[in-house]
Design a protein around this motif. Sequence first.
Motif, PDB file in Angstrom:
ATOM      1  N   ARG A  81      39.297  89.558  84.144  1.00  0.00           N
ATOM      2  CA  ARG A  81      39.210  89.359  85.583  1.00  0.00           C
ATOM      3  C   ARG A  81      37.964  89.964  86.212  1.00  0.00           C
ATOM      4  O   ARG A  81      37.671  89.713  87.385  1.00  0.00           O
ATOM      5  N   THR A  82      37.251  90.809  85.481  1.00  0.00           N
ATOM      6  CA  THR A  82      36.141  91.552  86.076  1.00  0.00           C
ATOM      7  C   THR A  82      34.892  91.432  85.212  1.00  0.00           C
ATOM      8  O   THR A  82      34.950  90.998  84.054  1.00  0.00           O
ATOM      9  N   GLY A  83      33.752  91.845  85.785  1.00  0.00           N
ATOM     10  CA  GLY A  83      32.517  91.914  85.030  1.00  0.00           C
ATOM     11  C   GLY A  83      31.837  90.570  84.829  1.00  0.00           C
ATOM     12  O   GLY A  83      32.265  89.536  85.343  1.00  0.00           O
ATOM     13  N   ALA A  84      30.774  90.590  84.049  1.00  0.00           N
ATOM     14  CA  ALA A  84      29.964  89.390  83.833  1.00  0.00           C
ATOM     15  C   ALA A  84      30.721  88.297  83.098  1.00  0.00           C
ATOM     16  O   ALA A  84      30.400  87.113  83.238  1.00  0.00           O
ATOM     17  N   LEU A  85      31.741  88.676  82.311  1.00  0.00           N
ATOM     18  CA  LEU A  85      32.515  87.688  81.553  1.00  0.00           C
ATOM     19  C   LEU A  85      33.811  87.291  82.256  1.00  0.00           C
ATOM     20  O   LEU A  85      34.651  86.611  81.665  1.00  0.00           O
ATOM     21  N   ALA A  86      33.977  87.667  83.509  1.00  0.00           N
ATOM     22  CA  ALA A  86      35.202  87.334  84.236  1.00  0.00           C
ATOM     23  C   ALA A  86      35.409  85.828  84.276  1.00  0.00           C
ATOM     24  O   ALA A  86      34.497  85.066  84.618  1.00  0.00           O
ATOM     25  N   GLY A  87      36.608  85.385  83.908  1.00  0.00           N
ATOM     26  CA  GLY A  87      36.923  83.971  83.883  1.00  0.00           C
ATOM     27  C   GLY A  87      36.260  83.213  82.752  1.00  0.00           C
ATOM     28  O   GLY A  87      36.393  81.980  82.674  1.00  0.00           O
ATOM     29  N   ARG A  88      35.582  83.922  81.863  1.00  0.00           N
ATOM     30  CA  ARG A  88      34.873  83.255  80.772  1.00  0.00           C
ATOM     31  C   ARG A  88      35.439  83.616  79.402  1.00  0.00           C
ATOM     32  O   ARG A  88      35.133  82.937  78.414  1.00  0.00           O
ATOM     33  N   ARG A  89      36.230  84.663  79.351  1.00  0.00           N
ATOM     34  CA  ARG A  89      36.843  85.068  78.082  1.00  0.00           C
ATOM     35  C   ARG A  89      38.335  85.340  78.303  1.00  0.00           C
ATOM     36  O   ARG A  89      38.743  85.829  79.363  1.00  0.00           O
ATOM     37  N   GLY A 109      33.881  88.702  68.068  1.00  0.00           N
ATOM     38  CA  GLY A 109      35.102  88.366  68.793  1.00  0.00           C
ATOM     39  C   GLY A 109      36.264  89.255  68.396  1.00  0.00           C
ATOM     40  O   GLY A 109      36.331  89.764  67.276  1.00  0.00           O
ATOM     41  N   PHE A 110      37.202  89.424  69.309  1.00  0.00           N
ATOM     42  CA  PHE A 110      38.382  90.237  69.041  1.00  0.00           C
ATOM     43  C   PHE A 110      39.484  89.373  68.443  1.00  0.00           C
ATOM     44  O   PHE A 110      39.669  88.218  68.835  1.00  0.00           O
ATOM     45  N   SER A 111      40.251  89.953  67.523  1.00  0.00           N
ATOM     46  CA  SER A 111      41.389  89.250  66.948  1.00  0.00           C
ATOM     47  C   SER A 111      42.401  90.270  66.459  1.00  0.00           C
ATOM     48  O   SER A 111      42.066  91.434  66.218  1.00  0.00           O
ATOM     49  N   ARG A 112      43.621  89.821  66.337  1.00  0.00           N
ATOM     50  CA  ARG A 112      44.710  90.662  65.815  1.00  0.00           C
ATOM     51  C   ARG A 112      45.505  89.841  64.824  1.00  0.00           C
ATOM     52  O   ARG A 112      45.910  88.717  65.123  1.00  0.00           O
ATOM     53  N   ALA A 113      45.741  90.413  63.644  1.00  0.00           N
ATOM     54  CA  ALA A 113      46.560  89.732  62.646  1.00  0.00           C
ATOM     55  C   ALA A 113      48.021  89.752  63.081  1.00  0.00           C
ATOM     56  O   ALA A 113      48.407  90.457  64.008  1.00  0.00           O
ATOM     57  N   ALA A 114      48.835  88.967  62.397  1.00  0.00           N
ATOM     58  CA  ALA A 114      50.236  88.796  62.782  1.00  0.00           C
ATOM     59  C   ALA A 114      50.996  90.113  62.788  1.00  0.00           C
ATOM     60  O   ALA A 114      50.992  90.859  61.803  1.00  0.00           O
ATOM     61  N   SER A 115      51.649  90.392  63.903  1.00  0.00           N
ATOM     62  CA  SER A 115      52.523  91.549  64.048  1.00  0.00           C
ATOM     63  C   SER A 115      53.284  91.389  65.352  1.00  0.00           C
ATOM     64  O   SER A 115      53.002  90.495  66.151  1.00  0.00           O
ATOM     65  N   LYS A 116      54.225  92.281  65.597  1.00  0.00           N
ATOM     66  CA  LYS A 116      54.924  92.307  66.882  1.00  0.00           C
ATOM     67  C   LYS A 116      54.198  93.278  67.814  1.00  0.00           C
ATOM     68  O   LYS A 116      54.787  94.149  68.432  1.00  0.00           O
ATOM     69  N   GLY A 117      52.896  93.103  67.903  1.00  0.00           N
ATOM     70  CA  GLY A 117      52.056  93.992  68.683  1.00  0.00           C
ATOM     71  C   GLY A 117      51.371  93.286  69.828  1.00  0.00           C
ATOM     72  O   GLY A 117      51.887  92.313  70.385  1.00  0.00           O
ATOM     73  N   SER A 118      50.177  93.765  70.185  1.00  0.00           N
ATOM     74  CA  SER A 118      49.454  93.191  71.316  1.00  0.00           C
ATOM     75  C   SER A 118      47.984  93.563  71.239  1.00  0.00           C
ATOM     76  O   SER A 118      47.582  94.476  70.521  1.00  0.00           O
ATOM     77  N   LEU A 119      47.187  92.821  72.004  1.00  0.00           N
ATOM     78  CA  LEU A 119      45.771  93.101  72.187  1.00  0.00           C
ATOM     79  C   LEU A 119      45.483  92.856  73.664  1.00  0.00           C
ATOM     80  O   LEU A 119      45.847  91.803  74.196  1.00  0.00           O
ATOM     81  N   SER A 120      44.894  93.831  74.350  1.00  0.00           N
ATOM     82  CA  SER A 120      44.641  93.682  75.782  1.00  0.00           C
ATOM     83  C   SER A 120      43.294  94.297  76.147  1.00  0.00           C
ATOM     84  O   SER A 120      42.803  95.207  75.461  1.00  0.00           O
ATOM     85  N   TRP A 121      42.707  93.804  77.224  1.00  0.00           N
ATOM     86  CA  TRP A 121      41.397  94.288  77.650  1.00  0.00           C
ATOM     87  C   TRP A 121      41.467  95.762  78.027  1.00  0.00           C
ATOM     88  O   TRP A 121      42.402  96.211  78.699  1.00  0.00           O
ATOM     89  N   ALA A 122      40.433  96.520  77.616  1.00  0.00           N
ATOM     90  CA  ALA A 122      40.422  97.960  77.831  1.00  0.00           C
ATOM     91  C   ALA A 122      39.340  98.414  78.793  1.00  0.00           C
ATOM     92  O   ALA A 122      39.246  99.606  79.091  1.00  0.00           O
ATOM     93  N   ASP A 123      38.492  97.480  79.271  1.00  0.00           N
ATOM     94  CA  ASP A 123      37.467  97.867  80.233  1.00  0.00           C
ATOM     95  C   ASP A 123      37.112  96.670  81.106  1.00  0.00           C
ATOM     96  O   ASP A 123      37.546  95.551  80.848  1.00  0.00           O
ATOM     97  N   ASP A 124      36.323  96.897  82.139  1.00  0.00           N
ATOM     98  CA  ASP A 124      36.006  95.850  83.104  1.00  0.00           C
ATOM     99  C   ASP A 124      35.081  94.777  82.539  1.00  0.00           C
ATOM    100  O   ASP A 124      35.061  93.648  83.041  1.00  0.00           O
TER     101      ASP A 124
END
Length: 803
Positions: free
Chosen positions: A148-156, A188-203
């Motif tokens: 939602r923020t920064g130069a990549l907002a709405g692009r990633r 690029g960011f990726s996460r292998a199969a699990s009952k986990g999560s990946l979320s943005w950590a900065d703007d």
Amino acid sequence: MSTSDAAPSPVPTGPALEAPGEDLPEVPAWLDEIEGERALAWVEEHNARTRTAFEGQESFEATRAALEAIMDSPDRIPAVAQAAGLLYNLWTDADHPRGLWRRTTWDSYRAGAPGAGGSTVWEELLDLDALGQAEGVAWVWHGAQVLRTGALAGRRALVDLSEGGSDTDVTRELDLDERRFVTPAEGGFSRAASKGSLSWADDEGQSVLSVADVGPGSLSPAGYPRQVRRLRRGAAAQDAEILLTAAPGDDGAWAHRDRWGRTWLLTHPDFHTEELWLLPEGAQTLPASRSQECLASEVTVPAPGAVHIDVPASAQAVAAWDLLLISLREDWTPGSDGAQDPEGARDAEGGHGPGTTYPAGALLAVGLEDFLAGSRQMEVLFTPTPSSSLTGWTTTAHHLVLTVLDDCVTVLEVLTPPAGSAPWTRRPLDLGPLARAGAEEGPGSWDEGPGTGARGAETAEAAAQGTDGPADPTLLRPGRPLLTVSAGAVDNRVDDRLWLTCSSFTRPTTLAVGSLDAEGALGGVEVLRAAPERFDARGVVASQHVAVSADGTRVPYFEVGRPARDEEGRPVPVPTILYGYGGFEVPLGAGYLPVTGKAWLERGGTYVIANTRGGGEYGPAWHRAGLKEGRHRVYEDFAAVARALVERGVTTRTGLAVHGGSNGGLLVGNVLTTYPELVGAVLCEVPLLDMSRYTSLLAGASWEAEYGDPEDPEQWASLRTFSPFHLLERGRHYPPTLLVTSTRDDRVHPAHARTMAHRLESLGQPVTYFENSEGGHGAASTNAQRAWMSALRYEFAWRTLRP
């Protein structure tokens, strides 16, 4: 696939399977093997029988086709969420059964509003059907997080995808400009199969919070990741810094970054408790090299710079603006250490000082920095009453909107924090503007009414009295509209706009957007979508009643149907489905029923929803009354409603079916085995049924706080009393039962349904079994599958019941 998803071979067996003891038939251990050859052959044999019994039959096919048409209808409301100024939606239909992720502008979305005369133009971002075909995987959408923020907002965006609908999923970073996934080789960011999560950590989208399977010992007994890491773009996953490691016996670890840029870390020691930490900007963390050391620890290991939020473990603490909001599940008297108000406690609804006890179900507010400095000077924002409980809230830029259940019907209230030392102000959220904005939208619109500004179906008095009959003494607060309303912030960092929805049992959903002014009044309401009617609701009446449980507790229930009476004005019993859940503090309420309406109400059936203990209808105490050794109260409540429906002439014993899924499957499983004389059919979906070993089956370990520990002899004695798999008896007649599950359900193991069906069959009892090959805990992944499963449920009930 995570190591947590592998089927144990064999699954550890509880005391009942080791020694049935009650002359119950043995059940083969190979039914536990999720994708074992013999197990799948058994499943296919039973599926074939069920298909033969229903497919091709005129009534079943007509119902299935009608339901699929509803689910795929192009005039459905496209639910949207805003991110970086655009509106995002996942759309499914016959051409896109897996889903099409897309976005549009506000102006374009408005063009499709009722009376606007235009249509919405969508920008397609990801076609899940095309992706699945290209990769040979039955991908199911699990959500996305747009930057939602920064130069990549709405692009990633970080996109979550599940194979076959299981809880286990993966995360991939999607470039929204180029419509392609960014590979790890490209940073690029990726996460292998699990009952986990990946979320943005900065703007700027240069780091993520990763909760994932990182190798041996990193999963909890319930199969959830125990470790939170922060991964920076371009760095190797194994080098990510460690923020938190949950204790080995905890349910798992989680993390998120709030809209104000703060990072929060938490663990769940069990399903109903949590420990929360704030990780300040620049706080000291732990290097990846200490991962195994942290995982081997017997206690939770937070980063050295993390700050613990010292609230009761049973409470939920959430930050909003510069405040900490604390929702209590138990009474709380904060300790006297730290900076306290020297003047002592003030009256209710005001600030309180040392020694004050805050009741379970209350919502408190305190300045976050003040709290961290030791102050426990709380503002009480909500206090429960015997009829009301808080079920949620949303924050806008300047207001807090509470969702309250008042005798199981939603009410919204707007609270506004003061600029200085004045108290908070509060006012009901008057939906009159929504009613006026939708007043010309046709038969599905909302007429203005007192307080809510909405109209339900015929009043409860009409339901009980007909034209000339006497008032029904079981009615609960007759005359008020039975509807559900919801409010959610559009963007709580920017403005005070709210998404608003309204519906009733017979009125389809209206979606609008409005804005709160400085005083919290709602204005500027735009109706953006109004769903069409999906079934013929003429003559359908919604009412609310109470039954009296075995211990004298009054148990509410909703009743929806066309009241039928004979020439002398007496009720004529009709086929009736009684639905319940009764667990995990989950409330059940009113709302439009397009599928049930088409497949059941339109056909002449009645539908009932029971608000038993164990749920969240009356707050934490209502839930706690149904925990562990009190579980019998849930089933007694449900049985009381079943008896009341027969006593009132709504239906008969042979005309009543009970329906529930997951924990609700355990509920109706107990009706099957404990109260078989009360019902004519049981509809049991994705259920828990074998309580002797549920903690060793997939995610079952995370529910021990709800049910108890079967490894403890004293607790097993209690669990044994509500374990349907063990309560079956030779020589006893049980009503016809439909058991439904999914091979891909990695939350509630399909062995619960498989072994119950096997034992029922061995006892010569009537059972119909179906196991979908995908769908996860929802038992279906596409609208076609959902329509088929729904048609099976309602056709089975209609064929079986004899009122």
